[in-house]
Design a protein around this motif. Structure first.
Motif, mmCIF file in Angstrom:
data_model
loop_
_atom_site.group_PDB
_atom_site.id
_atom_site.type_symbol
_atom_site.label_atom_id
_atom_site.label_comp_id
_atom_site.label_asym_id
_atom_site.label_seq_id
_atom_site.Cartn_x
_atom_site.Cartn_y
_atom_site.Cartn_z
ATOM 1 N N GLN A 140 35.612 39.678 23.080
ATOM 2 C CA GLN A 140 36.126 38.962 24.092
ATOM 3 C C GLN A 140 35.387 39.648 25.329
ATOM 4 O O GLN A 140 35.463 40.787 25.761
ATOM 5 C CB GLN A 140 37.601 39.335 24.290
ATOM 6 N N ARG A 141 35.026 38.745 26.463
ATOM 7 C CA ARG A 141 34.370 39.068 27.686
ATOM 8 C C ARG A 141 35.455 39.447 28.491
ATOM 9 O O ARG A 141 36.570 39.069 28.731
ATOM 10 C CB ARG A 141 33.731 38.126 28.261
ATOM 11 N N ALA A 191 40.339 36.534 34.093
ATOM 12 C CA ALA A 191 40.663 35.168 34.652
ATOM 13 C C ALA A 191 42.056 34.451 34.072
ATOM 14 O O ALA A 191 42.835 34.023 34.761
ATOM 15 C CB ALA A 191 39.551 34.027 34.173
ATOM 16 N N ARG A 192 42.394 34.875 32.971
ATOM 17 C CA ARG A 192 43.736 34.333 32.338
ATOM 18 C C ARG A 192 44.679 35.222 32.658
ATOM 19 O O ARG A 192 45.824 34.552 33.195
ATOM 20 C CB ARG A 192 43.634 34.538 30.697
ATOM 21 N N ASP A 252 36.699 36.909 31.043
ATOM 22 C CA ASP A 252 37.637 35.989 30.538
ATOM 23 C C ASP A 252 38.915 36.392 30.561
ATOM 24 O O ASP A 252 39.999 35.467 30.757
ATOM 25 C CB ASP A 252 36.893 35.625 29.105
ATOM 26 N N ILE A 253 39.094 37.332 30.103
ATOM 27 C CA ILE A 253 40.508 38.070 30.000
ATOM 28 C C ILE A 253 41.053 38.003 31.355
ATOM 29 O O ILE A 253 42.371 37.647 31.692
ATOM 30 C CB ILE A 253 40.703 39.349 29.302
ATOM 31 N N ASP A 283 45.040 32.023 35.688
ATOM 32 C CA ASP A 283 45.933 31.304 34.985
ATOM 33 C C ASP A 283 47.270 31.323 35.121
ATOM 34 O O ASP A 283 48.214 30.470 35.157
ATOM 35 C CB ASP A 283 45.452 31.349 33.368
ATOM 36 N N ARG A 324 45.351 28.205 27.992
ATOM 37 C CA ARG A 324 44.287 29.242 27.775
ATOM 38 C C ARG A 324 45.017 30.715 27.716
ATOM 39 O O ARG A 324 44.425 31.529 26.757
ATOM 40 C CB ARG A 324 43.480 29.339 29.101
#
Lengths: 606, 614
Positions: free
Chosen positions: B128-129, B135-136, B132-133, B140, B324
């Motif tokens: 997992q990048r 951002a969530r 990305d995490i 999110d 997400r």
């Protein structure tokens, strides 16, 4: 939501333009949109008339209906009501569409000018400003500037509406109108006070949000370490703490933002009651018709909404102006590299002469003083020295990325200042320490310097670097996407692409700032083979970090504090046991074969 | 030291319905159902009293037209004041309740996500990048917050803001509902159409702005190349094209917004309602004060017409965000713990038997193909190959970051898949290219996970890793906080901190991605010394750029396109492998004659070589 809170994240910037200059600059961009803006102004007036006319007409009609209920009257009233409502909508729609085109064009024009100004700057400009800030001036500040226009139009239309409404109300009943006006300062003061409180809480929220991000970023990045050492519970404890504080602070901010409208509602509620009662008494005395009384009640509500936005206008307007100033400052900055002529060369052999050159990046630190150097056409020259010795500056002056302060630089006997820069630079091939690739395919990047090169030319340039073996290791060969800044490729692969790019340009002078970062030994071997091809028959100037390059150079220039203190080839210089020998022991010893062979003995005993 | 199990649980954690995004959001709201019910109740009070306003104004009009006494108007004024204050306070309390609900759910969702992240296996995290995490966990969950406040609030306010005035109108005169009812239907259709047309344009505009920014950022970052290649005009054309496209979307959005139809519909509805009321007045079934009340109620409708545009997109964004987040929360770890598996102390024999590996899902091209070799306990193996040849993937099969597709990886003769995962991983230490340090003191970083380690042991480990001297050179020594006050550590220094960690935890197998480079020879000496010492007494796999380490490794494995093209000692490879000879061709080595030019092609023969040497 909360237009009162817009634009809170502004910073204070110095004002550099007089108001008159600023107005002139702004007017310059709006002149081509003059027709549109005139139309917009007209639409604003018409819309305001329709918008204020509607309640006035309805209240008048209420009075009229009491006397005349003929079908004609009723139909006329309904038709006019619908007409006023629809016209208001039409005027508003036309105004907004035209304004969108006008603002869009102004921003576009401003952006184009800003971009043109940016690419004209020499590299000293890019050294002093981080790229992110330049980008935000060209894209975001121009956008923020357009707010000035939108805001001014909004303000214009809202003030117009308030004035129209108030003057009509005045003509009906002065005392009641004064009651309505008395509400204004309360609303304005409340709105401004809220801005102040909100500014504080928003700052705190932003800070805690950054803290939450930092915490998660760190723990997720380091999760494998945390897991290896079973520290999940400790980390979780820290998270709970940060998360809880974030909740508390954000809740407070949320409360502030959610209170503004109810509190303004309370104010307008009190106002309404006053008008209903005081107006009611007046109407009972017969000094006011029922319809006009209703108009006052409605008017109050039409009145406070524009007021709150007028209250927040000024600071937003300033933010927009400041953004405009930043953009203009960017456009107006003067480039330092100035050419005296535009001579074009049909061919360049690559002889370079530095004649008593003085150079400094800023007033306090001279880099080169009275510097002279002759480079023969076709020679391979290695520059070595400690950081700050001036080796990169020499390369940068040849490329004319920076202006020098004294002396002359001649290229094939031509003063470098007299040349057409585009023509001259086309003869130069430059590979920097961290080769920069543009998002796109490997092919696009090789072709970058010669946009009209054919696919065959690109392929043969790629093949001539290390026999093209490196192409097999790219997943899609020349069509491999390199990603943002070449991130899909390894540093070594990026160097190979940059070498191929230079080879396609077929430059007369090759300038290489060798990378200090290590690449895997196989790629390293390929790069060295590639360099052999590029340097052949060309004037090559290498800022050397690799022993093998230095050894292959025709001449090594040893620099200290902007002066040439030794020159010669590797063996001669090493034998002198001077500054070069010291540099060798500091930077190059560990790259030698002796070191590799001896390392077993040196370190295994430890 | 032991590797954590992939489960991390918190006692008494509230459990949510994770079946799908909608149910998940509902179960979060359900946790604070009283807040929600309270908020809706307050909103009802708000709108019922707010709509009472025009009704009371109508009563006042009645009083003006048909006076009944001196105190009547005061009475109505006081009722009006009470009604409007009730409305404002109910609005305030309702908003604060929803805001609390939204903020709590944001915090809860982040906590839920965080717990699940801590529970995920290394395999998951390796894939997992981080961005990305991030951002969530930030954007999110914020989206979720906005969806509830003001999104959810807007929705029930729209519903009530439309329903309540209509109810009042119905009470005044039922027939007068006709026009508003028709309006509502048209309004619904118009809003739907509007949102459908606006969303794609806004989306394109956002994307185009991103492109404009990214393109300019690229030009400026690469300005040296732009200028050197004389491509200013090419870049200008590119920028202008992007800027022009953005302008087009901007204008298009402006035009769509300008033609927001519901406001026109509202204006028409206002006219027809007025007409209807006047006609009823002529018939004598409606009075002037009633007309005033109805027109006032129609005014209340203006607000929901205005806010409803936002609520749709807020809810859409919130559900997408929830999706997400859930995607991460529900992601399952593919490797099983194998808790009852083989538990022994590792000796350090590593064997690859016909190993082939391909990442799942992708085009199935194997990253590693038919790899076989054997390492004796305590040996040092250097893996050599270009980027993308599969070097890192090969080492990741040993600690089961990934499992082989076919073939076997054996440690001490036992398939890694039969080992107890915790036991296996706790004895294998990996030092990666980018060494991660926490923003704590250097001492805490070295003794991470064992806070009670005595200072002498920490210093001893640092000395062995050649880290002691540079640590002492900082003003705060071992108490220096990483990342503070300009203390930045170079790659080589970070690597030596990680080596200190390894000296403390004493793994049996050490995997070292050694791509740091030393700028000067003195640093190189120190790095060499540290790594040499770490190699002693343990099996070591080196992915390295250092020729001196490759030169003296017990076994050198040369990888190319996921295949072993040569393996053996330095001397043997110089004789047999053209690939390997190329590396040393630049040095003035007397290369021995190439013995069997085709040996390299035959990977299997080459792969057997190390056993001969060992």
């Amino acid at each position: 939501m909360g237009f009162i809170m817009d634009g809170l994240d502004a910073e204070e910037y110095d004002r550099q333009y007089t108001d008159r200059d600023l107005v002139r600059r702004i007017a310059h961009y709006f002149r081509p949109q003059a027709k549109r803006m005139g139309l917009v102004a007209l639409m604003i007036v018409l819309n305001s008339l329709a918008y204020t006319g509607l309640p006035i007409y309805i209240s008048n009609s209420i009075d009229r209906v009491q006397e005349n209920t003929s079908t004609n009257t009723l139909l006329t009233i309904a038709a006019v009501t619908i007409l006023l409502g629809s016209l208001g909508w039409v005027f508003n729609a036309v105004r907004r569409s035209i304004a969108a085109s006008a603002v869009g064009n102004v921003v576009l024009h401003l952006r184009e000018d800003a971009f043109d100004a940016v690419v004209k700057r020499d590299l000293s400009f890019y050294d002093s400003y981080p790229s992110g800030k330049i980008v935000s001036r060209v894209t975001s500040d121009t956008q923020a500037f357009s707010q000035v226009v939108t805001l001014t139009m909004e303000l214009f239309s809202e003030i117009l509406m308030v004035v129209l409404l108030v003057s009509y109300l005045m003509s009906v009943n002065i005392r009641l109108t004064l009651y309505v006006l008395a509400l204004a300062p309360f609303i304005v003061v409340t709105a401004l006070a809220f801005r102040k409180i909100a500014r504080q809480t928003v700052t705190q929220s932003r800070r805690i949000n950054a803290e939450v991000s930092a915490h998660i970023q760190e723990t997720v990045s380091g999760i494998s370490v945390a897991k290896t050492f079973r520290q999940e519970h400790a980390i979780y404890g820290e998270f709970l703490d940060v998360n809880k504080r974030s909740y508390q602070i954000n809740l407070r901010t949320g409360f502030v933002f959610n209170s503004i409208f109810p509190i303004l509602g309370i104010l307008s509620g009190i106002g309404t009651v006053v008008i209903v009662y005081a107006g009611g008494l007046t109407a009972k005395d017969g000094a006011l018709s029922a319809g006009d009384w209703f108009l006052f009640v409605q008017g109050l509500q039409m009145f406070w909404f524009p007021l709150t936005s007028i209250a927040s206008f000024w600071s937003q307007f300033q933010i927009g102006l400041a953004a405009g100033e930043r953009v203009f400052a960017l456009i107006d900055a003067e480039p330092k590299v100035v050419q005296t002529g535009h001579d074009e060369l049909a061919q360049l052999y690559g002889a370079i002469t530095f004649e008593n050159v003085d150079f400094r990046y800023n007033e306090d630190e001279p880099v080169l003083k009275d510097f002279s150097l002759d480079i023969k056409a076709g020679e391979t020259l290695a520059l070595v020295g400690h950081t700050g010795s001036g080796k990169s500056s020499i390369a940068r002056l040849i490329t004319r990325f920076y202006e020098f302060q004294g002396g002359r630089i001649l290229v094939d006997e031509h003063d470098v200042r007299s040349l057409n820069l585009a023509n001259y630079r086309a003869f130069l091939g430059i590979v920097t320490q961290t080769p920069f690739l543009f998002d796109g395919t490997v092919r696009d990047n090789i072709r970058y310097g010669c946009q009209d090169a054919s696919d065959e030319d690109v392929l043969s340039a790629a093949r001539s670097v290390a026999g093209g073996d490196w192409l097999d290791n790219l997943p899609n060969g020349l069509d491999t996407e390199v990603g943002e800044r070449g991130s899909n490729l390894s540093m070594g692969q990026r160097q190979l692409v940059a070498l191929a790019r230079v080879l396609l340009q077929d430059p007369s002078i090759f300038i290489l700032d060798e990378a200090t970062a290590s690449v895997d030994p196989l790629t390293e071997a390929l790069i060295q083979e590639g360099l052999d091809t590029v340097m052949k028959y060309r004037t090559s100037i290498v800022i050397a970090h690799r022993l093998s390059t230095i050894k292959n150079a025709n001449r090594i220039i040893v620099l200290r504090e902007g002066e040439i203190i030794e020159q010669g080839n590797h063996e001669e210089l090493l034998a002198q046991n001077g500054h070069y020998a010291e540099l060798y022991n500091t930077y190059f010893r560990h790259q030698s074969l002796e070191y590799i062979e001896e390392s077993q003995r040196l370190f295994s005993a430890a | 030291m032991s590797v954590a199990k992939s489960e991390f649980t918190v006692q008494n954690a509230y459990s949510y319905n994770q079946k799908d995004a909608r149910r998940w959001i509902l179960s979060h709201i359900w946790r604070y159902k009283w807040f929600f019910i309270g908020a809706v109740l307050f909103s009802m009070i708000d709108f019922f009293s707010y709509s009472q306003g025009p009704v009371q104004v109508g009563r006042a009009a009645d009083e003006i037209l048909n006076p009944t006494g001196d105190t009547a108007l005061i009475h109505i004024g006081l009722v009006l004041l009470a009604v409007l204050m009730t409305s404002s306070f109910a609005f305030l309390f309702g908003s604060l309740l929803v805001e609390t609900l939204a903020q709590r759910i944001e915090a809860d969702a982040r906590q839920e996500l965080y717990i699940s992240l801590l529970g995920k296996s290394q395999t998951f995290h390796n894939r997992q990048r981080v961005g990305d995490i991030m951002a969530r966990a930030t954007d999110d969950v914020k989206q979720l917050n906005f969806m509830l406040s003001p999104g959810l609030r807007f929705i029930y306010e729209t519903v009530m803001g439309m329903a309540v005035p209509l109810i009042y109108i119905a009470f005044i005169k039922f027939e007068l509902l006709l026009v508003p009812a028709i309006f509502l239907v048209c309004y619904g259709i118009a809003v739907r159409r509007y949102v459908r047309r606006l969303n794609p344009v806004m989306q394109s505009q956002r994307e185009q702005f991103g492109k404009l920014n990214a393109g300019l950022e690229e030009t400026i970052s690469g300005i040296e190349i732009v200028k050197a290649s004389v491509q200013e005009s090419y870049e200008r054309t590119r920028f202008r094209r992007n800027a022009r496209l953005f302008r087009d979307y901007f204008v298009k959005q402006g035009q769509l917004e300008a033609r927001y139809l519901p406001f026109l519909l509202y204006g028409i509805a206002l006219g027809f309602t007025f007409l209807h009321a006047m006609v009823l007045y002529r018939n004598g079934s409606v009075t002037i004060p009633q007309i005033i009340a109805v027109m006032g109620l129609m005014n209340v409708l203006r607000f929901p017409v205005f806010i409803s545009i936002f609520s749709f997109s807020l809810v859409q964004l919130g559900i997408a965000g929830a999706d997400r987040i859930l995607h991460i929360v529900k992601a399952e770890t593919e490797l099983d713990e194998n808790a009852g598996g083989h538990r022994h102390d590792i000796q350090g024999n590593v064997t690859f038997e016909n190993v082939t590996f391909a990442y799942e899902g992708k085009d199935n091209t194997p990253v590693l193909e038919n790899i076989s070799f054997h390492i004796e306990a305590g040996q040092t193996v250097a893996i050599v190959g270009q980027t993308g040849s599969g070097k890192s993937t090969l080492t990741q099969l040993i600690n089961r970051t990934y499992d082989v597709s076919t073939g076997r990886v054996l440690i001490d003769g036992v398939d890694v898949r039969e080992w107890d995962l915790t036991k296996l991983r706790s004895q294998i230490s990996t030092i990666e290219q980018d060494v991660f340090l926490f923003s704590r003191t250097l001492a805490e970083n070295i003794a991470f996970g064992a806070p009670d380690t005595p200072q002498e042991q920490i210093e001893q480990a640092a000395r062995e890793a050649q880290a002691h001297d540079f640590i002492q050179s900082f003003a705060d020594g071992y108490e220096t906080k990483v990342g503070e006050r300009g203390v930045t550590l170079s790659g080589g220094q970070r690597q030596r901190i990680a080596l200190s960690r390894a000296f403390l935890s004493d793994p049996r197998i050490l995997i070292l991605d050694d791509s740091t480079s030393a700028i000067d020879s003195a640093t190189e000496d120190e790095i060499q010394q540290a790594i040499r010492r770490a190699q002693q007494g343990r099996t070591t796999l080196l992915i390295t750029h250092r020729l001196s380490q490759i030169r003296w490794a017990d076994v050198i494995v040369v990888l190319d396109h996921g295949r072993v093209v040569a393996a053996g000692t330095h001397d043997a490879l110089l004789r047999t492998s053209p690939h390997y000879r190329r590396i040393f061709a630049r040095y003035d080595v007397d290369l021995p004659p190439l013995e069997t030019p085709d040996a390299e092609v035959n990977a299997e023969t080459a792969a057997r070589e190390p056993e001969v040497i060992a």
